[in-house]
Motif scaffolding. Structure first.
Motif, PDB file in Angstrom:
ATOM      1  N   GLN A   1      34.179  38.764  45.729  1.00 14.78           N
ATOM      2  CA  GLN A   1      33.053  39.594  45.293  1.00 14.78           C
ATOM      3  C   GLN A   1      32.937  39.729  43.774  1.00 14.78           C
ATOM      4  N   PRO A   2      34.035  39.840  43.003  1.00 19.83           N
ATOM      5  CA  PRO A   2      33.885  39.994  41.554  1.00 19.83           C
ATOM      6  C   PRO A   2      33.082  38.883  40.887  1.00 19.83           C
ATOM      7  N   ALA A   3      33.047  37.712  41.490  1.00 26.76           N
ATOM      8  CA  ALA A   3      32.288  36.606  40.894  1.00 26.76           C
ATOM      9  C   ALA A   3      30.789  36.841  40.970  1.00 26.76           C
ATOM     10  N   PHE A   4      30.340  37.712  41.894  1.00 28.18           N
ATOM     11  CA  PHE A   4      28.916  37.957  42.089  1.00 28.18           C
ATOM     12  C   PHE A   4      28.464  39.178  41.303  1.00 28.18           C
ATOM     13  N   GLY A   5      28.781  39.213  40.030  1.00 25.33           N
ATOM     14  CA  GLY A   5      28.428  40.351  39.199  1.00 25.33           C
ATOM     15  C   GLY A   5      27.152  40.138  38.418  1.00 25.33           C
ATOM     16  N   ARG A   6      26.901  41.041  37.490  1.00 24.60           N
ATOM     17  CA  ARG A   6      25.672  41.016  36.696  1.00 24.60           C
ATOM     18  C   ARG A   6      25.579  39.744  35.855  1.00 24.60           C
ATOM     19  N   GLU A   7      26.724  39.248  35.383  1.00 25.74           N
ATOM     20  CA  GLU A   7      26.702  38.042  34.553  1.00 25.74           C
ATOM     21  C   GLU A   7      26.167  36.847  35.341  1.00 25.74           C
ATOM     22  N   LEU A   8      26.577  36.714  36.603  1.00 26.17           N
ATOM     23  CA  LEU A   8      26.091  35.611  37.420  1.00 26.17           C
ATOM     24  C   LEU A   8      24.602  35.761  37.685  1.00 26.17           C
ATOM     25  N   SER A   9      24.139  36.989  37.922  1.00 23.06           N
ATOM     26  CA  SER A   9      22.709  37.214  38.159  1.00 23.06           C
ATOM     27  C   SER A   9      21.890  36.878  36.923  1.00 23.06           C
TER      28      SER A   9
ATOM     29  N   ALA B   1      32.489  27.601  36.726  1.00 25.57           N
ATOM     30  CA  ALA B   1      32.325  27.728  38.181  1.00 25.57           C
ATOM     31  C   ALA B   1      32.942  29.044  38.638  1.00 25.57           C
ATOM     32  N   PRO B   2      32.282  30.174  38.353  1.00 29.27           N
ATOM     33  CA  PRO B   2      32.894  31.478  38.644  1.00 29.27           C
ATOM     34  C   PRO B   2      33.223  31.710  40.113  1.00 29.27           C
ATOM     35  N   VAL B   3      32.339  31.285  41.014  1.00 30.13           N
ATOM     36  CA  VAL B   3      32.572  31.539  42.433  1.00 30.13           C
ATOM     37  C   VAL B   3      33.685  30.644  42.959  1.00 30.13           C
ATOM     38  N   LEU B   4      33.627  29.376  42.622  1.00 36.36           N
ATOM     39  CA  LEU B   4      34.672  28.449  43.061  1.00 36.36           C
ATOM     40  C   LEU B   4      36.026  28.847  42.486  1.00 36.36           C
ATOM     41  N   HIS B   5      36.041  29.280  41.238  1.00 33.58           N
ATOM     42  CA  HIS B   5      37.309  29.710  40.618  1.00 33.58           C
ATOM     43  C   HIS B   5      37.861  30.944  41.311  1.00 33.58           C
ATOM     44  N   ALA B   6      36.990  31.935  41.593  1.00 35.04           N
ATOM     45  CA  ALA B   6      37.442  33.153  42.267  1.00 35.04           C
ATOM     46  C   ALA B   6      38.012  32.844  43.636  1.00 35.04           C
ATOM     47  N   LEU B   7      37.391  31.900  44.328  1.00 32.42           N
ATOM     48  CA  LEU B   7      37.858  31.546  45.664  1.00 32.42           C
ATOM     49  C   LEU B   7      39.217  30.847  45.614  1.00 32.42           C
ATOM     50  N   LEU B   8      39.345  29.850  44.749  1.00 34.88           N
ATOM     51  CA  LEU B   8      40.553  29.034  44.737  1.00 34.88           C
ATOM     52  C   LEU B   8      41.733  29.698  44.041  1.00 34.88           C
ATOM     53  N   HIS B   9      41.444  30.590  43.090  1.00 34.88           N
ATOM     54  CA  HIS B   9      42.518  31.183  42.304  1.00 34.88           C
ATOM     55  C   HIS B   9      42.686  32.677  42.563  1.00 34.88           C
TER      56      HIS B   9
END
Length: 437
Positions: A105-113, A223-231
């Motif tokens: 969830q942290p990857a889906f923040g205001r910066e990504l939007s 790649a914020p979402v992919l990074h959050a998932l893998l790491h």
């Protein structure tokens, strides 16, 4: 716990062999609406399935008693009904769900939007370069390319080539044809559609394996979402990575795609609203504002999206399995029952929405309607399990709507845009004639 039992809940009897399965499968939107109008806010639609309608019941299920309901209970597993992507956050429950949601969830923040708002405008302009006044365009097809490009770039740190986009779109389409029916055929039954879906899932897995192995996964900026998932913690297994990526790809692509097309259908049917969107978007896009600041200058376009999500919510029904006996009004719904709530039914309930069947974006201007109970509007879910990509999807949809309608007027070219209630509420035959303003 006292109250009337499941068999006492009113509902349609159906046929002797298939019950209500045939009627539901033929036209689920009409069937669920008819059940609610004829039998009330609690309806037994099969021996182990209940439909909840009243907003207080929706809120009780998804918010107040959400821990008493799971995506798939033991009854479903014994019946051989399994989630298509069982290891994803969307399919998880209880502590497993909490851990997976905290990881991503942290990857889906205001910066990504904010990044999405700017990127979607660029992708939209790229799409419009191929348009000419007088052309008839399949908007579903055009927008699907835009959204797939954006989703892959935002989440996975790289944009797919045109041939890869076409391949992924071809894989996703058959999977999205899965019905979200609470009354399903056993998993072991080898229907042609299920065999095709399994083949396409294997192809999706191969594509996503390449994405997961990309060097960009190490860069949280690229790649914020992919990074959050893998790491993130806990470290996912390869099977979890596959399920998460496939879910994110399909959900991020389909929701935005359907929302933009349905909103455009409504604008084409309502020329005054289309003119207002055009003027607002043209002015906003001509200024210096970008990203989230630009969205602040598009209040009417945002209201159009909200109203479109009311009338044609991509998520048109949500089901959970009761883990314990739960009382709703005078009825006790026993553990093992599949309980369904429907956005399609609740969003059009004339008891809570004035001119419920009419397209009225102005109801969303200023602030959300204060006279409508919370359980009457939940396009992205409600409670703890509200979609964590909801804000991102809304930003993308508003940005693309503004980009398209600032440049062109769209007129419906097909005699009728049909609804296909699969995993999402898909528009069929959404062809438009492109016109200059």
């Amino acid at each position: 716990m006292t109250g009337k039992t499941l068999v006492e809940i009113p509902g349609p009897a159906g046929g002797r062999v298939l019950g209500n399965l045939q009627e539901f499968s033929t036209d689920p939107l009409r069937f669920l609406t008819a059940c609610a109008r004829e039998y009330g806010d609690i309806v037994r639609i099969s021996p182990r399935n209940v439909l909840l309608v009243g907003p207080e019941h929706v809120e009780r299920m998804l918010v107040d008693r959400n821990t008493d309901f799971v995506k798939e209970g033991p009854e479903a597993r014994r019946a051989g009904r399994r989630q298509s992507l069982p290891l994803s956050t969307m399919s998880a429950d209880r502590e497993d769900w909490k851990a997976k949601r905290r990881r991503i969830q942290p990857a889906f923040g205001r910066e990504l939007s904010a990044t999405a708002a700017a990127a979607m405008r660029g992708q939209g302009e790229r799409m419009l370069e191929q348009w000419r006044p007088g052309q008839v365009r399949d908007l579903q097809q055009d927008v699907s390319v835009v959204t797939l490009r954006l989703v892959t770039a935002l989440m996975f740190g790289e944009e797919y080539t045109d041939s890869e986009i076409a391949e992924v779109a071809g894989m996703v389409a058959p999977i999205m044809e899965l019905s979200a029916s609470p009354v399903v055929l056993p998993e072991w039954l080898p229907t042609r559609r299920k065999l095709q879906i399994r083949r396409n899932l294997r192809r999706v897995e191969r594509t996503l394996a390449r994405v997961a192995a990309s060097g960009r996964a190490a860069d949280p900026k690229a790649a914020p979402v992919l990074h959050a998932l893998l790491h993130g913690t806990p470290t996912p297994t390869p099977a979890e990575v596959k399920d998460e990526l496939a879910t994110l790809l399909m959900a991020g692509y389909e929701t935005t795609n359907d929302a933009v097309v349905w909103a455009s259908v409504l604008l084409a049917r309502n020329p005054d609203a289309a003119e207002r969107v055009h003027r607002e978007a043209e002015k906003a896009l001509a200024g210096n504002a970008t990203g989230m600041a630009l969205l602040g200058e598009l209040p009417y376009t945002d209201a159009v999206l909200r109203e479109s999500l009311r009338l044609y919510s991509p998520v048109w029904m949500t089901s959970r399995d009761a883990q314990v006996d739960v009382k709703f009004s005078d009825y006790v719904i026993p553990a093992g029952t599949t309980v369904t709530v429907s956005q399609w039914v609740n969003h059009r309930d004339p008891r809570y929405w004035k001119q419920a069947e009419e397209f009225r974006p102005e109801r969303w201007l200023g602030k959300e309607p204060t006279d409508v109970p919370r359980g009457s509007y939940f396009p992205f879910g409600l409670g703890p399990r509200t979609c964590f990509g909801a804000s991102l999807a809304a930003v993308e949809a508003v940005s693309l709507l503004a980009t398209v309608w600032s440049r062109y007027r769209l007129r419906l070219a097909a005699p009728e845009v049909r609804l296909r209630p699969a995993l999402a509420l898909q528009p069929l035959d959404a062809r438009f004639t492109v016109e200059a303003w």
